[in-house]
Design a protein around this motif. Structure first.
Motif, PDB file in Angstrom:
ATOM      1  N   MET A   1     -11.279  12.042   5.274  1.00  0.00           N
ATOM      2  CA  MET A   1     -10.464  12.729   4.305  1.00  0.00           C
ATOM      3  C   MET A   1      -9.216  11.883   4.049  1.00  0.00           C
ATOM      4  SD  MET A   1      -8.461  16.285   4.726  1.00  0.00           S
ATOM      5  CE  MET A   1      -8.742  17.369   3.389  1.00  0.00           C
ATOM      6  N   ARG A   2      -8.848  11.811   2.843  1.00  0.00           N
ATOM      7  CA  ARG A   2      -7.646  11.065   2.474  1.00  0.00           C
ATOM      8  C   ARG A   2      -6.458  12.013   2.424  1.00  0.00           C
ATOM      9  NH1 ARG A   2      -7.344   6.204  -0.173  1.00  0.00           N
ATOM     10  NH2 ARG A   2      -9.240   5.039   0.122  1.00  0.00           N
ATOM     11  N   THR A   3      -5.307  11.458   2.757  1.00  0.00           N
ATOM     12  CA  THR A   3      -4.066  12.202   2.634  1.00  0.00           C
ATOM     13  C   THR A   3      -2.958  11.224   2.274  1.00  0.00           C
ATOM     14  OG1 THR A   3      -2.651  13.851   3.696  1.00  0.00           O
ATOM     15  CG2 THR A   3      -3.391  12.028   5.068  1.00  0.00           C
ATOM     16  N   ILE A   4      -1.934  11.728   1.670  1.00  0.00           N
ATOM     17  CA  ILE A   4      -0.794  10.894   1.284  1.00  0.00           C
ATOM     18  C   ILE A   4       0.412  11.361   2.083  1.00  0.00           C
ATOM     19  CG2 ILE A   4       0.762  10.274  -0.593  1.00  0.00           C
ATOM     20  CD1 ILE A   4      -1.588  10.705  -2.515  1.00  0.00           C
ATOM     21  N   ILE A   5       1.101  10.394   2.682  1.00  0.00           N
ATOM     22  CA  ILE A   5       2.322  10.711   3.412  1.00  0.00           C
ATOM     23  C   ILE A   5       3.419   9.748   2.986  1.00  0.00           C
ATOM     24  CG2 ILE A   5       1.129  11.676   5.421  1.00  0.00           C
ATOM     25  CD1 ILE A   5       1.638   9.012   6.860  1.00  0.00           C
ATOM     26  N   ASP A   6       4.636  10.208   3.054  1.00  0.00           N
ATOM     27  CA  ASP A   6       5.793   9.366   2.754  1.00  0.00           C
ATOM     28  C   ASP A   6       6.442   8.969   4.072  1.00  0.00           C
ATOM     29  OD1 ASP A   6       5.643   9.488  -0.056  1.00  0.00           O
ATOM     30  OD2 ASP A   6       6.512  11.495  -0.009  1.00  0.00           O
ATOM     31  N   LEU A   7       6.616   7.668   4.256  1.00  0.00           N
ATOM     32  CA  LEU A   7       7.270   7.155   5.463  1.00  0.00           C
ATOM     33  C   LEU A   7       8.460   6.299   5.059  1.00  0.00           C
ATOM     34  CD1 LEU A   7       4.085   5.969   7.405  1.00  0.00           C
ATOM     35  CD2 LEU A   7       5.402   8.058   7.801  1.00  0.00           C
ATOM     36  N   PRO A   8       9.510   6.326   5.872  1.00  0.00           N
ATOM     37  CA  PRO A   8      10.659   5.471   5.586  1.00  0.00           C
ATOM     38  C   PRO A   8      10.269   3.995   5.701  1.00  0.00           C
ATOM     39  CG  PRO A   8      11.139   7.024   7.380  1.00  0.00           C
ATOM     40  CD  PRO A   8       9.709   7.184   7.040  1.00  0.00           C
ATOM     41  N   ASP A   9      11.009   3.158   5.011  1.00  0.00           N
ATOM     42  CA  ASP A   9      10.724   1.718   4.998  1.00  0.00           C
ATOM     43  C   ASP A   9      10.662   1.127   6.403  1.00  0.00           C
ATOM     44  OD1 ASP A   9      10.569   1.718   2.252  1.00  0.00           O
ATOM     45  OD2 ASP A   9      12.656   1.084   1.964  1.00  0.00           O
ATOM     46  N   ASP A  10      11.542   1.567   7.278  1.00  0.00           N
ATOM     47  CA  ASP A  10      11.563   1.036   8.638  1.00  0.00           C
ATOM     48  C   ASP A  10      10.248   1.320   9.368  1.00  0.00           C
ATOM     49  OD1 ASP A  10      12.877  -0.193  10.963  1.00  0.00           O
ATOM     50  OD2 ASP A  10      12.771   1.844  11.785  1.00  0.00           O
ATOM     51  N   GLN A  11       9.715   2.517   9.191  1.00  0.00           N
ATOM     52  CA  GLN A  11       8.446   2.852   9.838  1.00  0.00           C
ATOM     53  C   GLN A  11       7.294   2.040   9.250  1.00  0.00           C
ATOM     54  OE1 GLN A  11       8.006   7.119   9.656  1.00  0.00           O
ATOM     55  NE2 GLN A  11       9.362   7.442  11.402  1.00  0.00           N
ATOM     56  N   ILE A  12       7.317   1.831   7.959  1.00  0.00           N
ATOM     57  CA  ILE A  12       6.284   1.006   7.319  1.00  0.00           C
ATOM     58  C   ILE A  12       6.339  -0.419   7.874  1.00  0.00           C
ATOM     59  CG2 ILE A  12       5.552  -0.037   5.136  1.00  0.00           C
ATOM     60  CD1 ILE A  12       4.800   2.883   5.339  1.00  0.00           C
ATOM     61  N   ARG A  13       7.553  -0.966   8.016  1.00  0.00           N
ATOM     62  CA  ARG A  13       7.708  -2.310   8.564  1.00  0.00           C
ATOM     63  C   ARG A  13       7.175  -2.385   9.986  1.00  0.00           C
ATOM     64  NH1 ARG A  13      10.834  -4.230  12.008  1.00  0.00           N
ATOM     65  NH2 ARG A  13      12.337  -2.538  11.984  1.00  0.00           N
ATOM     66  N   ARG A  14       7.525  -1.405  10.795  1.00  0.00           N
ATOM     67  CA  ARG A  14       7.077  -1.397  12.185  1.00  0.00           C
ATOM     68  C   ARG A  14       5.568  -1.200  12.284  1.00  0.00           C
ATOM     69  NH1 ARG A  14      10.929   2.775  14.933  1.00  0.00           N
ATOM     70  NH2 ARG A  14       9.780   2.176  16.791  1.00  0.00           N
ATOM     71  N   LEU A  15       5.011  -0.369  11.403  1.00  0.00           N
ATOM     72  CA  LEU A  15       3.552  -0.226  11.360  1.00  0.00           C
ATOM     73  C   LEU A  15       2.890  -1.555  11.019  1.00  0.00           C
ATOM     74  CD1 LEU A  15       2.942   3.196   9.555  1.00  0.00           C
ATOM     75  CD2 LEU A  15       2.242   2.573  11.859  1.00  0.00           C
ATOM     76  N   GLY A  16       3.476  -2.265  10.069  1.00  0.00           N
ATOM     77  CA  GLY A  16       2.938  -3.564   9.683  1.00  0.00           C
ATOM     78  C   GLY A  16       2.914  -4.538  10.850  1.00  0.00           C
ATOM     79  N   GLU A  17       3.962  -4.514  11.665  1.00  0.00           N
ATOM     80  CA  GLU A  17       4.011  -5.382  12.845  1.00  0.00           C
ATOM     81  C   GLU A  17       2.877  -5.059  13.811  1.00  0.00           C
ATOM     82  OE1 GLU A  17       7.927  -4.765  14.403  1.00  0.00           O
ATOM     83  OE2 GLU A  17       8.896  -5.720  12.683  1.00  0.00           O
ATOM     84  N   ALA A  27      -4.143   2.253   8.155  1.00  0.00           N
ATOM     85  CA  ALA A  27      -4.829   3.542   8.300  1.00  0.00           C
ATOM     86  C   ALA A  27      -5.303   3.748   9.736  1.00  0.00           C
ATOM     87  CB  ALA A  27      -6.004   3.634   7.333  1.00  0.00           C
ATOM     88  N   GLU A  28      -5.822   2.681  10.349  1.00  0.00           N
ATOM     89  CA  GLU A  28      -6.295   2.793  11.735  1.00  0.00           C
ATOM     90  C   GLU A  28      -5.147   3.077  12.692  1.00  0.00           C
ATOM     91  OE1 GLU A  28      -8.650   3.025  15.077  1.00  0.00           O
ATOM     92  OE2 GLU A  28      -9.137   3.219  12.945  1.00  0.00           O
ATOM     93  N   VAL A  29      -4.021   2.424  12.482  1.00  0.00           N
ATOM     94  CA  VAL A  29      -2.857   2.675  13.337  1.00  0.00           C
ATOM     95  C   VAL A  29      -2.393   4.119  13.183  1.00  0.00           C
ATOM     96  CG1 VAL A  29      -0.436   2.050  13.770  1.00  0.00           C
ATOM     97  CG2 VAL A  29      -2.137   0.263  13.357  1.00  0.00           C
ATOM     98  N   VAL A  30      -2.362   4.618  11.963  1.00  0.00           N
ATOM     99  CA  VAL A  30      -1.945   6.004  11.726  1.00  0.00           C
ATOM    100  C   VAL A  30      -2.947   6.964  12.355  1.00  0.00           C
ATOM    101  CG1 VAL A  30      -1.528   7.755   9.958  1.00  0.00           C
ATOM    102  CG2 VAL A  30      -0.594   5.447   9.678  1.00  0.00           C
ATOM    103  N   ARG A  31      -4.262   6.689  12.220  1.00  0.00           N
ATOM    104  CA  ARG A  31      -5.270   7.553  12.854  1.00  0.00           C
ATOM    105  C   ARG A  31      -5.068   7.612  14.362  1.00  0.00           C
ATOM    106  NH1 ARG A  31      -8.744   5.543   8.716  1.00  0.00           N
ATOM    107  NH2 ARG A  31      -9.295   3.710   9.959  1.00  0.00           N
TER     108      ARG A  31
END
Length: 72
Positions: A1-17, A27-31
């Protein structure tokens, strides 16, 4: 199932790392994060009820049997 969430830029950067370091998609990290969160919550909920009769001074099973006899 798809979902849309809003994350602050800092969290997006840290997820990318994490994604780059582990070689997985965002998506895998969020799961994984959601699974960890849900597992922790379920353990906490079980801990809330485990041993709830400990300090009541009566055996839980005996209490249940007495109550059921009242139904007869």
């Amino acid at each position: 199932m798809r979902t849309i969430i809003d994350l602050p830029d800092d969290q997006i950067r840290r997820l990318g790392e994490i994604c780059r370091r582990e070689g997985v998609s965002r998506a895998e990290v969020v799961r994984r994060a959601v699974a960890d969160y849900l597992d922790a919550r379920c353990l906490h909920e079980r801990d809330d009820v485990f041993g709830m009769w400990r300090d009541r001074g009566v055996d839980g099973l005996e209490y249940e049997r007495r109550r059921r006899r009242e139904w007869s």
